[in-house]
Scaffold this motif. Sequence first.
Motif, PDB file in Angstrom:
ATOM      1  N   CYS A  85      31.240  46.812  35.788  1.00 15.04           N
ATOM      2  CA  CYS A  85      31.937  46.156  34.448  1.00 15.04           C
ATOM      3  C   CYS A  85      32.247  44.760  34.496  1.00 15.04           C
ATOM      4  O   CYS A  85      31.817  44.210  33.355  1.00 15.04           O
ATOM      5  CB  CYS A  85      32.749  46.926  34.535  1.00 15.04           C
ATOM      6  SG  CYS A  85      33.191  48.693  33.445  1.00 15.04           S
ATOM      7  N   LYS A  86      32.288  44.455  35.700  1.00 16.38           N
ATOM      8  CA  LYS A  86      32.200  42.620  35.573  1.00 16.38           C
ATOM      9  C   LYS A  86      31.410  42.664  37.349  1.00 16.38           C
ATOM     10  O   LYS A  86      31.390  41.507  38.398  1.00 16.38           O
ATOM     11  CB  LYS A  86      33.043  42.727  35.956  1.00 16.38           C
ATOM     12  CG  LYS A  86      35.320  42.895  35.173  1.00 16.38           C
ATOM     13  CD  LYS A  86      36.263  41.944  35.376  1.00 16.38           C
ATOM     14  CE  LYS A  86      36.753  43.458  34.232  1.00 16.38           C
ATOM     15  NZ  LYS A  86      37.020  42.710  33.319  1.00 16.38           N
ATOM     16  N   HIS A 145      31.213  38.253  38.107  1.00 19.43           N
ATOM     17  CA  HIS A 145      32.391  38.109  38.794  1.00 19.43           C
ATOM     18  C   HIS A 145      32.567  39.306  39.716  1.00 19.43           C
ATOM     19  O   HIS A 145      33.383  38.680  41.489  1.00 19.43           O
ATOM     20  CB  HIS A 145      33.229  38.076  37.901  1.00 19.43           C
ATOM     21  CG  HIS A 145      33.396  37.163  36.852  1.00 19.43           C
ATOM     22  ND1 HIS A 145      33.751  37.773  36.077  1.00 19.43           N
ATOM     23  CD2 HIS A 145      33.768  35.967  36.171  1.00 19.43           C
ATOM     24  CE1 HIS A 145      33.222  36.686  34.906  1.00 19.43           C
ATOM     25  NE2 HIS A 145      33.661  35.474  35.928  1.00 19.43           N
ATOM     26  N   TYR A 146      31.960  39.880  40.736  1.00 19.49           N
ATOM     27  CA  TYR A 146      32.071  40.612  41.335  1.00 19.49           C
ATOM     28  C   TYR A 146      32.803  40.248  42.513  1.00 19.49           C
ATOM     29  O   TYR A 146      33.649  40.365  43.709  1.00 19.49           O
ATOM     30  CB  TYR A 146      30.430  41.441  41.723  1.00 19.49           C
ATOM     31  CG  TYR A 146      30.711  43.159  42.923  1.00 19.49           C
ATOM     32  CD1 TYR A 146      31.345  43.936  42.716  1.00 19.49           C
ATOM     33  CD2 TYR A 146      29.704  43.078  44.174  1.00 19.49           C
ATOM     34  CE1 TYR A 146      32.153  44.861  43.622  1.00 19.49           C
ATOM     35  CE2 TYR A 146      30.112  43.366  44.982  1.00 19.49           C
ATOM     36  CZ  TYR A 146      31.119  44.853  44.755  1.00 19.49           C
ATOM     37  OH  TYR A 146      31.157  46.051  45.904  1.00 19.49           O
TER      38      TYR A 146
END
Length: 311
Positions: free
Chosen positions: A125-126, A129-130
């Motif tokens: 989902c991100k 920015h993981y």
Amino acid sequence: MESQRNTSEFVLLGLSYDQNVQIFCFVLFLFCYVALLAGNLLILVSIRCSPLFHQPMYYFLSHLSCMDICYTSSVTPKFIADLRGGTKTISYGNCMFQVFAMHFFGSTEVFVLTVMAFDRYVAICKPLHYLLIMNRTRCNLLVLAAWAGGALHSLPQLSMTIQLPFCGPNEIDHYFCDILPLLKVACTDTYITGVLVVANSGLVALVTFVVLFVSYVIILFSLRHRSAEGRHKALSTCGSHITVVILFFGPSIFAYLRPPTTFPEDKIFALFYTIIAPMFNPLIYTLRNTEMKSAMRKVWCQTLFSKEAHN
């Protein structure tokens, strides 16, 4: 506390009185335990000796394999030894240790599975920015939180069990020491203790399962905008996690989220979360995982080649 000293050991009734059934179970569960140790050690060593250890998902997977080994080893070796025949006794001290170890390693594994679901949520989902979110410091803190959660769950369970007086029958209708079977042989009214056990173990299992279920629903919902290839890769990883969650949480919820009583089926369901699920974890996480299979080949082939060169 004085009445506890009247019982220095307990008799575990095990799965069956039939000698042929015991021999069959001995062979079956010895194989399962060896497969469990081999599979989880293979994953643990392969991850630790490869670059995968620096990826959060595999870092958490190595901790899950460690928990599987510790969790199952707190019960299975004694269970297998008892299947060889004779009186299945366990000392009071070892029984209390088994209660603590089962709940400590089991609940820590539950929290590690939750951390792994959070990792998959961030990765899917991100994705941009993981690496920022799942840095090594945060990964270490999440694992530490899982261990702390295991301690916070297991210490009250142990405290309640130690305070139970045992002065009469000492036969436990199970193949390991757990709180609910012990309540049946305690020399006191155990209704309040039983309710507290359900409130502790049952709610931990249920709340964690709901959190995991919701997280995977969110993950699957977010995949609808991905390409077919992206969806397939994400579903392959999440599918492994979901399978493990169902195998572990289904029997656990049945065992602990109900009125504090015991049923003959409890022993069968306990086999799933103490032996079967931990045994299948290595297969579930490796058969459909290309990176894991590649790392295992590199690590073990390199080891074999180095041994041949040395010889």
